[in-house]
Design a protein around this motif. Structure first.
Motif, PDB file in Angstrom:
ATOM      1  N   LEU A  15       0.856  -1.179   0.000  1.00  0.00           N
ATOM      2  CA  LEU A  15       0.000   0.000   0.000  1.00  0.00           C
ATOM      3  C   LEU A  15       0.892   1.230   0.000  1.00  0.00           C
ATOM      4  N   ILE A  16       0.769   2.036  -1.042  1.00  0.00           N
ATOM      5  CA  ILE A  16       1.561   3.248  -1.176  1.00  0.00           C
ATOM      6  C   ILE A  16       0.686   4.435  -0.796  1.00  0.00           C
ATOM      7  N   ASP A  17       1.222   5.302   0.047  1.00  0.00           N
ATOM      8  CA  ASP A  17       0.526   6.521   0.450  1.00  0.00           C
ATOM      9  C   ASP A  17       1.317   7.711  -0.061  1.00  0.00           C
ATOM     10  N   PHE A  18       0.833   8.340  -1.137  1.00  0.00           N
ATOM     11  CA  PHE A  18       1.434   9.578  -1.623  1.00  0.00           C
ATOM     12  C   PHE A  18       0.854  10.703  -0.775  1.00  0.00           C
ATOM     13  N   PRO A  31      -2.073   7.720  11.331  1.00  0.00           N
ATOM     14  CA  PRO A  31      -2.352   6.709  12.358  1.00  0.00           C
ATOM     15  C   PRO A  31      -3.288   5.601  11.864  1.00  0.00           C
ATOM     16  N   ILE A  32      -4.139   5.917  10.896  1.00  0.00           N
ATOM     17  CA  ILE A  32      -5.018   4.894  10.306  1.00  0.00           C
ATOM     18  C   ILE A  32      -4.171   3.858   9.573  1.00  0.00           C
ATOM     19  N   LEU A  33      -3.175   4.329   8.828  1.00  0.00           N
ATOM     20  CA  LEU A  33      -2.288   3.400   8.112  1.00  0.00           C
ATOM     21  C   LEU A  33      -1.491   2.544   9.087  1.00  0.00           C
ATOM     22  N   ASP A  34      -1.083   3.123  10.220  1.00  0.00           N
ATOM     23  CA  ASP A  34      -0.382   2.345  11.248  1.00  0.00           C
ATOM     24  C   ASP A  34      -1.267   1.212  11.758  1.00  0.00           C
ATOM     25  N   GLU A  35      -2.545   1.502  11.973  1.00  0.00           N
ATOM     26  CA  GLU A  35      -3.478   0.480  12.451  1.00  0.00           C
ATOM     27  C   GLU A  35      -3.717  -0.595  11.395  1.00  0.00           C
ATOM     28  N   VAL A  36      -3.830  -0.182  10.136  1.00  0.00           N
ATOM     29  CA  VAL A  36      -4.026  -1.140   9.035  1.00  0.00           C
ATOM     30  C   VAL A  36      -2.808  -2.056   8.926  1.00  0.00           C
ATOM     31  N   LYS A  37      -1.619  -1.482   9.056  1.00  0.00           N
ATOM     32  CA  LYS A  37      -0.383  -2.281   9.007  1.00  0.00           C
ATOM     33  C   LYS A  37      -0.368  -3.300  10.153  1.00  0.00           C
ATOM     34  N   HIS A  39      -2.939  -4.603  11.591  1.00  0.00           N
ATOM     35  CA  HIS A  39      -3.982  -5.583  11.290  1.00  0.00           C
ATOM     36  C   HIS A  39      -3.455  -6.681  10.355  1.00  0.00           C
ATOM     37  N   PHE A  40      -2.712  -6.288   9.314  1.00  0.00           N
ATOM     38  CA  PHE A  40      -2.249  -7.243   8.316  1.00  0.00           C
ATOM     39  C   PHE A  40      -0.861  -7.809   8.612  1.00  0.00           C
ATOM     40  N   GLY A  41      -0.100  -7.163   9.471  1.00  0.00           N
ATOM     41  CA  GLY A  41       1.228  -7.655   9.814  1.00  0.00           C
ATOM     42  C   GLY A  41       2.131  -7.764   8.598  1.00  0.00           C
ATOM     43  N   ASP A  42       2.802  -8.908   8.480  1.00  0.00           N
ATOM     44  CA  ASP A  42       3.767  -9.116   7.393  1.00  0.00           C
ATOM     45  C   ASP A  42       3.116  -9.339   6.031  1.00  0.00           C
ATOM     46  N   ASP A  43       1.785  -9.473   5.996  1.00  0.00           N
ATOM     47  CA  ASP A  43       1.096  -9.685   4.719  1.00  0.00           C
ATOM     48  C   ASP A  43       0.970  -8.407   3.901  1.00  0.00           C
ATOM     49  N   LEU A  44       1.287  -7.261   4.512  1.00  0.00           N
ATOM     50  CA  LEU A  44       1.143  -5.977   3.831  1.00  0.00           C
ATOM     51  C   LEU A  44       2.330  -5.077   4.157  1.00  0.00           C
ATOM     52  N   SER A  45       2.874  -4.447   3.116  1.00  0.00           N
ATOM     53  CA  SER A  45       3.876  -3.399   3.303  1.00  0.00           C
ATOM     54  C   SER A  45       3.189  -2.065   3.075  1.00  0.00           C
ATOM     55  N   ARG A  80      -6.661   2.232  -6.567  1.00  0.00           N
ATOM     56  CA  ARG A  80      -6.158   3.603  -6.353  1.00  0.00           C
ATOM     57  C   ARG A  80      -7.319   4.462  -5.880  1.00  0.00           C
ATOM     58  N   GLN A  81      -7.047   5.340  -4.925  1.00  0.00           N
ATOM     59  CA  GLN A  81      -8.059   6.294  -4.480  1.00  0.00           C
ATOM     60  C   GLN A  81      -7.389   7.492  -3.837  1.00  0.00           C
ATOM     61  N   SER A  82      -7.968   8.643  -4.091  1.00  0.00           N
ATOM     62  CA  SER A  82      -7.504   9.866  -3.443  1.00  0.00           C
ATOM     63  C   SER A  82      -8.466  10.211  -2.319  1.00  0.00           C
ATOM     64  N   GLY A  83      -7.932  10.833  -1.282  1.00  0.00           N
ATOM     65  CA  GLY A  83      -8.752  11.254  -0.162  1.00  0.00           C
ATOM     66  C   GLY A  83      -8.568  10.368   1.047  1.00  0.00           C
ATOM     67  N   LEU A  84      -9.211  10.781   2.118  1.00  0.00           N
ATOM     68  CA  LEU A  84      -9.083  10.097   3.403  1.00  0.00           C
ATOM     69  C   LEU A  84     -10.046   8.919   3.475  1.00  0.00           C
ATOM     70  N   LEU A  85      -9.550   7.765   3.860  1.00  0.00           N
ATOM     71  CA  LEU A  85     -10.380   6.580   4.085  1.00  0.00           C
ATOM     72  C   LEU A  85     -10.243   6.142   5.536  1.00  0.00           C
ATOM     73  N   MET A  86     -11.288   5.560   6.050  1.00  0.00           N
ATOM     74  CA  MET A  86     -11.255   5.024   7.405  1.00  0.00           C
ATOM     75  C   MET A  86     -10.611   3.641   7.405  1.00  0.00           C
ATOM     76  N   LYS A  87     -10.197   3.196   8.572  1.00  0.00           N
ATOM     77  CA  LYS A  87      -9.528   1.908   8.728  1.00  0.00           C
ATOM     78  C   LYS A  87     -10.366   0.773   8.150  1.00  0.00           C
ATOM     79  N   SER A  88     -11.650   0.730   8.468  1.00  0.00           N
ATOM     80  CA  SER A  88     -12.509  -0.370   8.011  1.00  0.00           C
ATOM     81  C   SER A  88     -12.611  -0.406   6.489  1.00  0.00           C
TER      82      SER A  88
END
Length: 99
Positions: A15-18, A31-37, A39-45, A80-88
């Motif tokens: 997951l790339i965050d520009f 902080p949302i991206l930290d929580e998502v990371k 959640h997925f652990g080593d399955d997601l960079s 791909r999406q622009s804008g703020l998304l929630m963790k869920s």
């Protein structure tokens, strides 16, 4: 240091965050991206890319606004999406591409 292409090729799901340091929604997303990371652990960079410091890369991917997120699976852009998304919402998107 690994290049962008190395990262998206070697990791199954990236997951790339520009973003930009001056961007309010980008700061909310961090902080949302930290929580998502977590959640997925080593399955997601999760990789944050500052558009001001990486203008060529942002231009290559036609990033017009921040934050813009992209999901790469085995080196291919699948979302791909622009804008703020929630963790869920992010977890739902990533789950769709995980298999």
């Amino acid at each position: 240091m690994a290049t962008f292409n190395d990262i998206i090729q070697k990791n199954p799901l990236v997951l790339i965050d520009f973003s930009a340091s001056w961007c309010g929604p980008c700061q909310q997303l961090s902080p949302i991206l930290d929580e998502v990371k977590k959640h997925f652990g080593d399955d997601l960079s999760v990789i944050k890319i500052d558009v001001d410091k990486n203008q060529k890369l942002a231009a290559y991917y036609r990033v017009q606004g921040v934050p813009t997120m992209m999901l790469f699976k085995s080196g291919n852009q699948v979302w791909r999406q622009s804008g703020l998304l929630m963790k869920s919402e992010l977890i739902k998107v990533i789950n769709q591409h995980q298999k």
